[in-house]
Motif scaffolding. Structure first.
Motif, PDB file in Angstrom:
ATOM      1  N   TYR A 110       0.878  -0.992   0.090  1.00 53.60           N
ATOM      2  CA  TYR A 110      -0.057  -0.065   0.119  1.00 53.60           C
ATOM      3  C   TYR A 110       0.972   1.231   0.010  1.00 53.60           C
ATOM      4  O   TYR A 110       1.807   1.545   0.833  1.00 53.60           O
ATOM      5  CB  TYR A 110      -0.918   0.048   1.284  1.00 53.60           C
ATOM      6  N   ASP A 140      12.945  -6.710  -6.031  1.00 54.60           N
ATOM      7  CA  ASP A 140      11.725  -6.841  -5.858  1.00 54.60           C
ATOM      8  C   ASP A 140      11.110  -7.933  -6.566  1.00 54.60           C
ATOM      9  O   ASP A 140      11.785  -8.586  -7.431  1.00 54.60           O
ATOM     10  CB  ASP A 140      10.852  -5.393  -5.950  1.00 54.60           C
ATOM     11  N   PRO A 156       8.955  -2.802   4.606  1.00 57.23           N
ATOM     12  CA  PRO A 156       8.706  -4.317   4.361  1.00 57.23           C
ATOM     13  C   PRO A 156       7.444  -4.709   4.349  1.00 57.23           C
ATOM     14  O   PRO A 156       6.480  -3.852   5.092  1.00 57.23           O
ATOM     15  CB  PRO A 156       9.609  -4.907   5.444  1.00 57.23           C
ATOM     16  N   TYR A 168       3.631 -12.144   5.685  1.00 59.85           N
ATOM     17  CA  TYR A 168       2.943 -10.625   5.482  1.00 59.85           C
ATOM     18  C   TYR A 168       1.880 -10.476   6.692  1.00 59.85           C
ATOM     19  O   TYR A 168       1.636 -11.312   7.264  1.00 59.85           O
ATOM     20  CB  TYR A 168       1.995 -11.058   4.251  1.00 59.85           C
TER      21      TYR A 168
HETATM   22  C1  LIG Z   1       5.758  -5.007   1.199  1.00 61.60           C
HETATM   23  S1  LIG Z   1       5.354  -3.646   0.168  1.00 61.60           S
HETATM   24  C2  LIG Z   1       5.160  -2.461   1.435  1.00 61.60           C
HETATM   25  C3  LIG Z   1       4.475  -2.636   2.471  1.00 61.60           C
HETATM   26  C4  LIG Z   1       3.996  -1.717   3.635  1.00 61.60           C
HETATM   27  N1  LIG Z   1       4.605  -1.984   4.857  1.00 61.60           N
HETATM   28  C5  LIG Z   1       2.419  -1.504   3.357  1.00 61.60           C
HETATM   29  O1  LIG Z   1       1.998  -1.650   4.720  1.00 61.60           O
HETATM   30  O2  LIG Z   1       1.909  -1.191   2.534  1.00 61.60           O
HETATM   31  C6  LIG Z   1       6.892  -3.217  -0.434  1.00 61.60           C
HETATM   32  C7  LIG Z   1       7.267  -3.848  -1.597  1.00 61.60           C
HETATM   33  O3  LIG Z   1       7.803  -5.285  -1.247  1.00 61.60           O
HETATM   34  C8  LIG Z   1       7.425  -6.158  -2.431  1.00 61.60           C
HETATM   35  N2  LIG Z   1       7.154  -7.304  -2.064  1.00 61.60           N
HETATM   36  C9  LIG Z   1       6.293  -7.831  -1.181  1.00 61.60           C
HETATM   37  N3  LIG Z   1       6.505  -9.144  -1.069  1.00 61.60           N
HETATM   38  C10 LIG Z   1       7.958  -9.455  -1.629  1.00 61.60           C
HETATM   39  C11 LIG Z   1       8.579 -10.731  -1.708  1.00 61.60           C
HETATM   40  N4  LIG Z   1       8.094 -11.836  -1.348  1.00 61.60           N
HETATM   41  N5  LIG Z   1       9.737 -10.742  -2.546  1.00 61.60           N
HETATM   42  C12 LIG Z   1      10.273  -9.422  -2.739  1.00 61.60           C
HETATM   43  N6  LIG Z   1       9.527  -8.434  -2.843  1.00 61.60           N
HETATM   44  C13 LIG Z   1       8.138  -8.348  -2.223  1.00 61.60           C
HETATM   45  C14 LIG Z   1       6.279  -5.342  -2.929  1.00 61.60           C
HETATM   46  O4  LIG Z   1       6.302  -5.795  -4.387  1.00 61.60           O
HETATM   47  C15 LIG Z   1       6.450  -3.921  -2.856  1.00 61.60           C
HETATM   48  O5  LIG Z   1       6.942  -3.338  -3.887  1.00 61.60           O
END
Ligand SMILES: C[S@@+](CC[C@H](N)C(=O)[O-])C[C@H]1O[C@@H](n2cnc3c(N)ncnc32)[C@H](O)[C@@H]1O
Length: 224
Positions: free
Chosen positions: A29, A78, A124, A224
């Motif tokens: 998000y 990513d 993260p 997650y």
């Molecule tokens: C986890 S998200 C941001 C989360 C943030 N804390 C929130 O609450 O929205 C950040 C990035 O991590 C990437 N991402 C998520 N899971 C991943 C994985 N297993 N391996 C690599 N990148 C990942 C997503 O594509 C995104 O660009």
């Protein structure tokens, strides 16, 4: 001299136009523009445009903001191919992208990254393991003395699956300390997502050279 607030503001505004959609399935998000300005203002105090910077996950496009500010040694890891494609095209290949699913850390597989980065930044996933894996991969890529930002949850959001923020922060910080990082700055509640998540910026420095140990992870259901 670090870039002015006006330059940061312009870089953030340009990068926001490139963003992909929020992806709840990836725990992604986006944070708002004010949060990005604070994040960038913090980064540019620690590293200048000649520095090597790693973004561990980058849906907020911190990499593109840095690119627009003249940083020329930025790498993103990513697993979102759409996102990586946007970054590659918009930076004309200047930002290096590494496609990797960080859950492979459970099988002791790690992304191929240098270990002499000056700085890393990560927002993260807010599962117990997501926090530790993303921060740990960033920490492992740093040179000794290098610094990093971990965006960590600070307030519980109604209806969200995120656990108790205090407990998550305690666990993250104990993982970081055990792996030779020292917390040097905290900006409380500095990050707000459009979804309602509120998070703090934790800035750390790497004090040693020992490899990061991921043995304390709980398992994929805590990612997650
Ligand atoms: C986890 S998200 C941001 C989360 C943030 N804390 C929130 O609450 O929205 C950040 C990035 O991590 C990437 N991402 C998520 N899971 C991943 C994985 N297993 N391996 C690599 N990148 C990942 C997503 O594509 C995104 O660009």
């Amino acid at each position: 001299m670090p870039p002015s607030l006006a330059l940061i503001q312009r870089a953030v505004a340009r990068s926001m136009k490139l963003r992909t959609r929020d992806k709840p399935e990836h725990g992604a998000y986006h944070v708002d523009a004010a949060s990005m300005r604070k994040r960038l203002a913090c980064i540019v105090r620690y590293v200048d445009p000649s520095s090597r910077v790693l973004c561990v996950g980058d849906d907020d496009l911190t990499s593109m903001c840095l690119h627009f500010l003249g940083y020329r040694q930025v790498t993103v890891v990513d697993f979102d191919l759409e996102l990586l494609d946007v970054i590659e095209r918009a930076s004309a290949g200047t930002v290096r992208v590494v496609s990797f699913d960080l859950r492979a850390v459970y099988q002791s597989h790690f992304p191929k990254l240098r270990s002499d980065f000056d700085f890393f930044v990560t927002d993260p996933p807010y599962g117990k393991d997501g926090l530790r894996v993303f921060a740990g991969v960033g920490l492992a890529a740093l040179r000794r003395g290098g610094a990093g930002i971990v965006v960590m949850p600070s307030q519980r959001v109604r209806g969200s699956s995120v656990g108790d923020p205090l407990e998550l922060c305690r666990m993250l910080q104990s993982f970081l300390t055990a792996n030779g990082a020292a917390a040097v700055e905290i900006q409380p509640d500095a990050q707000h997502s459009y979804h309602g998540t509120v998070s703090s910026l934790l800035v750390l420095r790497k004090t040693g050279r020992a490899p990061v140990r991921f043995t304390s992870l709980d398992g994929p259901r805590s990612f997650y």
